[in-house]
Design a protein around this motif. Sequence first.
Motif, PDB file in Angstrom:
ATOM      1  N   ILE A  53       0.827  -1.263   0.016  1.00 32.43           N
ATOM      2  CA  ILE A  53      -0.123  -0.093  -0.019  1.00 32.43           C
ATOM      3  C   ILE A  53       1.065   1.446  -0.032  1.00 32.43           C
ATOM      4  CG2 ILE A  53      -1.849  -1.119   1.185  1.00 32.43           C
ATOM      5  CD1 ILE A  53      -1.148   0.320   3.834  1.00 32.43           C
ATOM      6  N   PHE A  54       0.288   2.527  -0.608  1.00 30.55           N
ATOM      7  CA  PHE A  54       1.005   3.594  -0.421  1.00 30.55           C
ATOM      8  C   PHE A  54       0.229   4.309   0.942  1.00 30.55           C
ATOM      9  CE2 PHE A  54       1.697   2.985  -4.664  1.00 30.55           C
ATOM     10  CZ  PHE A  54       2.905   3.847  -5.033  1.00 30.55           C
ATOM     11  N   ILE A  55       0.911   4.800   1.852  1.00 32.31           N
ATOM     12  CA  ILE A  55       0.437   5.517   2.996  1.00 32.31           C
ATOM     13  C   ILE A  55       0.445   7.023   3.061  1.00 32.31           C
ATOM     14  CG2 ILE A  55       1.294   3.559   4.377  1.00 32.31           C
ATOM     15  CD1 ILE A  55       3.645   4.953   4.951  1.00 32.31           C
ATOM     16  N   PRO A  56      -0.312   7.582   4.019  1.00 29.02           N
ATOM     17  CA  PRO A  56      -0.631   9.093   3.798  1.00 29.02           C
ATOM     18  C   PRO A  56       0.560   9.842   3.929  1.00 29.02           C
ATOM     19  CG  PRO A  56      -2.075   7.973   5.648  1.00 29.02           C
ATOM     20  CD  PRO A  56      -1.015   6.763   5.143  1.00 29.02           C
ATOM     21  N   ASN A  57       2.031   9.639   4.263  1.00 28.02           N
ATOM     22  CA  ASN A  57       2.990  10.237   3.969  1.00 28.02           C
ATOM     23  C   ASN A  57       3.694  10.148   2.581  1.00 28.02           C
ATOM     24  OD1 ASN A  57       4.369   7.916   3.910  1.00 28.02           O
ATOM     25  ND2 ASN A  57       5.848   8.498   5.491  1.00 28.02           N
ATOM     26  N   GLY A  58       2.788   9.428   1.741  1.00 27.83           N
ATOM     27  CA  GLY A  58       3.319   9.399   0.262  1.00 27.83           C
ATOM     28  C   GLY A  58       4.171   8.150  -0.048  1.00 27.83           C
ATOM     29  N   ALA A  59       4.536   7.461   1.100  1.00 25.20           N
ATOM     30  CA  ALA A  59       5.381   6.451   0.909  1.00 25.20           C
ATOM     31  C   ALA A  59       4.752   4.902   0.449  1.00 25.20           C
ATOM     32  CB  ALA A  59       6.198   6.041   2.112  1.00 25.20           C
ATOM     33  N   ARG A  60       5.445   4.139   0.362  1.00 27.95           N
ATOM     34  CA  ARG A  60       5.155   2.798  -0.149  1.00 27.95           C
ATOM     35  C   ARG A  60       5.552   1.769   0.722  1.00 27.95           C
ATOM     36  NH1 ARG A  60       6.351  -0.700  -5.621  1.00 27.95           N
ATOM     37  NH2 ARG A  60       5.116  -2.302  -5.175  1.00 27.95           N
ATOM     38  N   LEU A  61       4.487   0.731   1.439  1.00 30.52           N
ATOM     39  CA  LEU A  61       4.978  -0.294   2.180  1.00 30.52           C
ATOM     40  C   LEU A  61       4.625  -1.496   1.513  1.00 30.52           C
ATOM     41  CD1 LEU A  61       3.827   0.812   5.800  1.00 30.52           C
ATOM     42  CD2 LEU A  61       6.270  -0.165   5.277  1.00 30.52           C
ATOM     43  N   TYR A  62       5.338  -2.591   1.746  1.00 32.11           N
ATOM     44  CA  TYR A  62       5.018  -3.700   0.786  1.00 32.11           C
ATOM     45  C   TYR A  62       5.924  -5.031   1.378  1.00 32.11           C
ATOM     46  CZ  TYR A  62       8.399  -2.208  -2.707  1.00 32.11           C
ATOM     47  OH  TYR A  62       9.366  -1.381  -3.166  1.00 32.11           O
ATOM     48  N   LEU A  63       5.658  -5.939   1.159  1.00 34.59           N
ATOM     49  CA  LEU A  63       6.411  -7.436   1.479  1.00 34.59           C
ATOM     50  C   LEU A  63       6.954  -7.761   0.187  1.00 34.59           C
ATOM     51  CD1 LEU A  63       4.235  -9.338   3.824  1.00 34.59           C
ATOM     52  CD2 LEU A  63       6.178  -8.213   4.232  1.00 34.59           C
ATOM     53  N   ASP A  64       8.456  -7.880   0.377  1.00 31.25           N
ATOM     54  CA  ASP A  64       9.130  -8.244  -1.297  1.00 31.25           C
ATOM     55  C   ASP A  64       9.350  -9.726  -1.130  1.00 31.25           C
ATOM     56  OD1 ASP A  64      10.102  -7.598  -3.639  1.00 31.25           O
ATOM     57  OD2 ASP A  64      12.205  -6.707  -2.634  1.00 31.25           O
ATOM     58  N   VAL A  65       9.935 -10.061  -2.388  1.00 33.42           N
ATOM     59  CA  VAL A  65      10.303 -11.567  -2.206  1.00 33.42           C
ATOM     60  C   VAL A  65      11.161 -11.907  -1.036  1.00 33.42           C
ATOM     61  CG1 VAL A  65      12.022 -12.968  -3.810  1.00 33.42           C
ATOM     62  CG2 VAL A  65      10.795 -11.102  -4.725  1.00 33.42           C
ATOM     63  N   GLY A  66      10.939 -13.236  -0.473  1.00 32.68           N
ATOM     64  CA  GLY A  66      11.926 -13.657   0.627  1.00 32.68           C
ATOM     65  C   GLY A  66      11.108 -13.026   1.775  1.00 32.68           C
ATOM     66  N   SER A  67       9.899 -12.307   1.901  1.00 28.95           N
ATOM     67  CA  SER A  67       9.147 -11.844   3.035  1.00 28.95           C
ATOM     68  C   SER A  67      10.120 -10.697   3.742  1.00 28.95           C
ATOM     69  CB  SER A  67       8.962 -12.642   3.865  1.00 28.95           C
ATOM     70  OG  SER A  67       8.175 -14.069   3.704  1.00 28.95           O
ATOM     71  N   HIS A  68      10.784  -9.896   2.855  1.00 28.41           N
ATOM     72  CA  HIS A  68      11.469  -8.744   3.295  1.00 28.41           C
ATOM     73  C   HIS A  68      10.595  -7.524   3.379  1.00 28.41           C
ATOM     74  CE1 HIS A  68      15.592 -10.226   3.389  1.00 28.41           C
ATOM     75  NE2 HIS A  68      15.435 -11.049   2.399  1.00 28.41           N
ATOM     76  N   PRO A  69      10.191  -7.183   4.528  1.00 25.15           N
ATOM     77  CA  PRO A  69       9.335  -5.769   4.554  1.00 25.15           C
ATOM     78  C   PRO A  69      10.123  -4.873   3.759  1.00 25.15           C
ATOM     79  CG  PRO A  69       9.796  -6.657   6.775  1.00 25.15           C
ATOM     80  CD  PRO A  69      10.716  -7.554   6.002  1.00 25.15           C
ATOM     81  N   GLU A  70       9.532  -3.862   2.785  1.00 25.68           N
ATOM     82  CA  GLU A  70      10.153  -2.951   2.234  1.00 25.68           C
ATOM     83  C   GLU A  70       9.429  -1.626   2.189  1.00 25.68           C
ATOM     84  OE1 GLU A  70      11.669  -4.174  -1.428  1.00 25.68           O
ATOM     85  OE2 GLU A  70      11.859  -2.061  -2.261  1.00 25.68           O
ATOM     86  N   TYR A  71      10.069  -0.705   2.406  1.00 23.03           N
ATOM     87  CA  TYR A  71       9.781   0.602   2.552  1.00 23.03           C
ATOM     88  C   TYR A  71      10.413   1.554   1.324  1.00 23.03           C
ATOM     89  CZ  TYR A  71       9.002   5.412   4.415  1.00 23.03           C
ATOM     90  OH  TYR A  71       8.695   6.689   4.745  1.00 23.03           O
ATOM     91  N   ALA A  72       9.489   2.149   0.528  1.00 23.15           N
ATOM     92  CA  ALA A  72       9.957   3.004  -0.387  1.00 23.15           C
ATOM     93  C   ALA A  72       9.532   4.421  -0.147  1.00 23.15           C
ATOM     94  CB  ALA A  72       9.479   2.639  -1.921  1.00 23.15           C
ATOM     95  N   THR A  73      10.589   5.140  -0.046  1.00 20.37           N
ATOM     96  CA  THR A  73      10.023   6.663   0.360  1.00 20.37           C
ATOM     97  C   THR A  73       9.477   7.476  -0.705  1.00 20.37           C
ATOM     98  OG1 THR A  73      12.268   7.749  -0.733  1.00 20.37           O
ATOM     99  CG2 THR A  73      12.358   6.999   1.646  1.00 20.37           C
ATOM    100  N   ALA A  74       8.553   8.383  -0.542  1.00 20.98           N
ATOM    101  CA  ALA A  74       8.058   9.146  -1.329  1.00 20.98           C
ATOM    102  C   ALA A  74       9.226   9.927  -2.289  1.00 20.98           C
ATOM    103  CB  ALA A  74       6.978  10.042  -0.670  1.00 20.98           C
TER     104      ALA A  74
END
Lengths: 67, 496
Positions: B46-67
């Motif tokens: 999902i995209f979150i209110p601060n504009g960034a994206r949160l998701y689970l990547d390959v290998g169950s790595h939590p990933e955070y992409a800054t806006a």
Amino acid sequence: MAAQPQKQPHRSGGSDDADQADQSQLKANPQATQRAEELDSLLDEIDTVLETNAEEFVKGFVQKGGE
Amino acid sequence: MDRRVYGVETEFGITHRPTAGRGLPPDELARYLFRPVVDFGRSSNIFIPNGARLYLDVGSHPEYATAECADLIDLIAQDRAGEAIMHDLAVEAERRIAADGFTGQIWVLKNNVDSAGNSYGSHENYLIPRTTHFRRLSGILLPFLVTRQILVGAGRVVPSDDQRPAHYAFSQRADHMWEGISSATTRSRPIINTRDEPHADAAAHRRLHVIVGDSNMSTTTSLLRYGSTDLVLRMIEAGVPIGDFELENPIGAIRHISHDITARAEVRIRGGETMTAVQIQRGLFERAQRFVREHGAHHDHVETVLELWERTLTAVETGEHALIDRDIDWAIKKRLVEDVANARGLGYDHPRLEQLDMAYHDVNPERGLFHLLVRRGRATDILSAEHVRQAMMTPPRTRAAVRGEFLSTARAFGAEATVDWVHHKLVDRPLEAVMVKDPFAPEDARVEALLDKLGDRRTQLREVSAEERRRSGVCPALTDRYVLVSGGTTEDPPVI
């Protein structure tokens, strides 16, 4: 709180160290004593937050690669 | 480019340490961690209110992409906000696993290697003009990136293997790069990835995707990392002569440099000459310094970046690592590892040192060793805690602000919406979806008009204060910015 990046080396090297070494032969260097105390306290704090069995912790952390 | 859009994507490592026996496997642990994310956004991507994206990547790595950020400090704050979010998720997951009858602590690590040699990344994105000559870009940027690890590597305790005894290296990622340039990331890990998804007007821009970097804990190191890379890109874009540092074998060079902490390792330049990483970096630094003198500083942090860059080169060259051991990740960590090794009489092969290496990257502000070192004055930090808390809830003044406003408003009116980096769509009005191609634009009249169709925002919505948001949920980043106060025409209540 936020500290700015240091502009100057915070620990002296070279000749200062040599001077300090000379002095410490005569009497304990208070700065060195303080540093040793700080280090002891740091090591103690680390021991409280880390698992005692380092090997188990390290080996337990395995996770297939991502990207 | 005078203004540039930056972003960084961080993959985190996760591990569960029960009081006895084996921990939860990564996929199960990741599901626990992301439960509040799914509760908030009905998806684990999902995209979150601060504009960034949160998701689970390959290998169950939590990933955070800054806006998208147009300022280096905003970028570093957004990245740090990702760590704070992961910590909040870990605290909640610990509570949930305890309720389900499991014991133990959860660790979320912002590092790049596990104990079995698996690697995961910290990917940087830089918006560059489409007109940039790609051959010139790679010719200059590759040697810069191969040698950048002596400035901004995160440092690593490397266990012994057939070829080398255990030792300390500059970089976490150097051993996991397989190619100089390519379009793949998982199959063949290249230093520069050529996947061309600009998330912007493709006629004007391209997105440079750099996957060689280590995840940094130090915000000071982060400033040097993004700031120096931006300066090198500026020189490439301006077409100024930068000298020839093209390497004969970039992948051989990156490993060779990483494993010699004395920085005496020599690498071969195309044409036969050999140079050290310091010599290559010094050459690029001096040109950057001259470039700034001639063209002026294009943002407030240029002077700090140049000062850090030069001081770090001097420290590496002279071996006087004390010059930088509060500012640069590899040196901060090295001092810690050496202090513990000396005090306890441990060799580099002792697992305690590898454990210290991992725990340095722990995002937990109480337990994580980097944070502990900041509290003790052994590491600097250019951000305040308040700055980070704000970045968790508030988008930077770029297109991220459009996305944040769109998401937050739709949620308050209970209107189902979907977004990605460019698109803004209300599910009930698919034909009115808006593309915002300008990543610098902090507002967009078409998106405003679309939102006006949901109701009268001025009278019907109330903005929730930061303090309320902090108190209202598991994580302030997963809370709503607006609440509907009157005259809602919606069937679905807003999800809070």
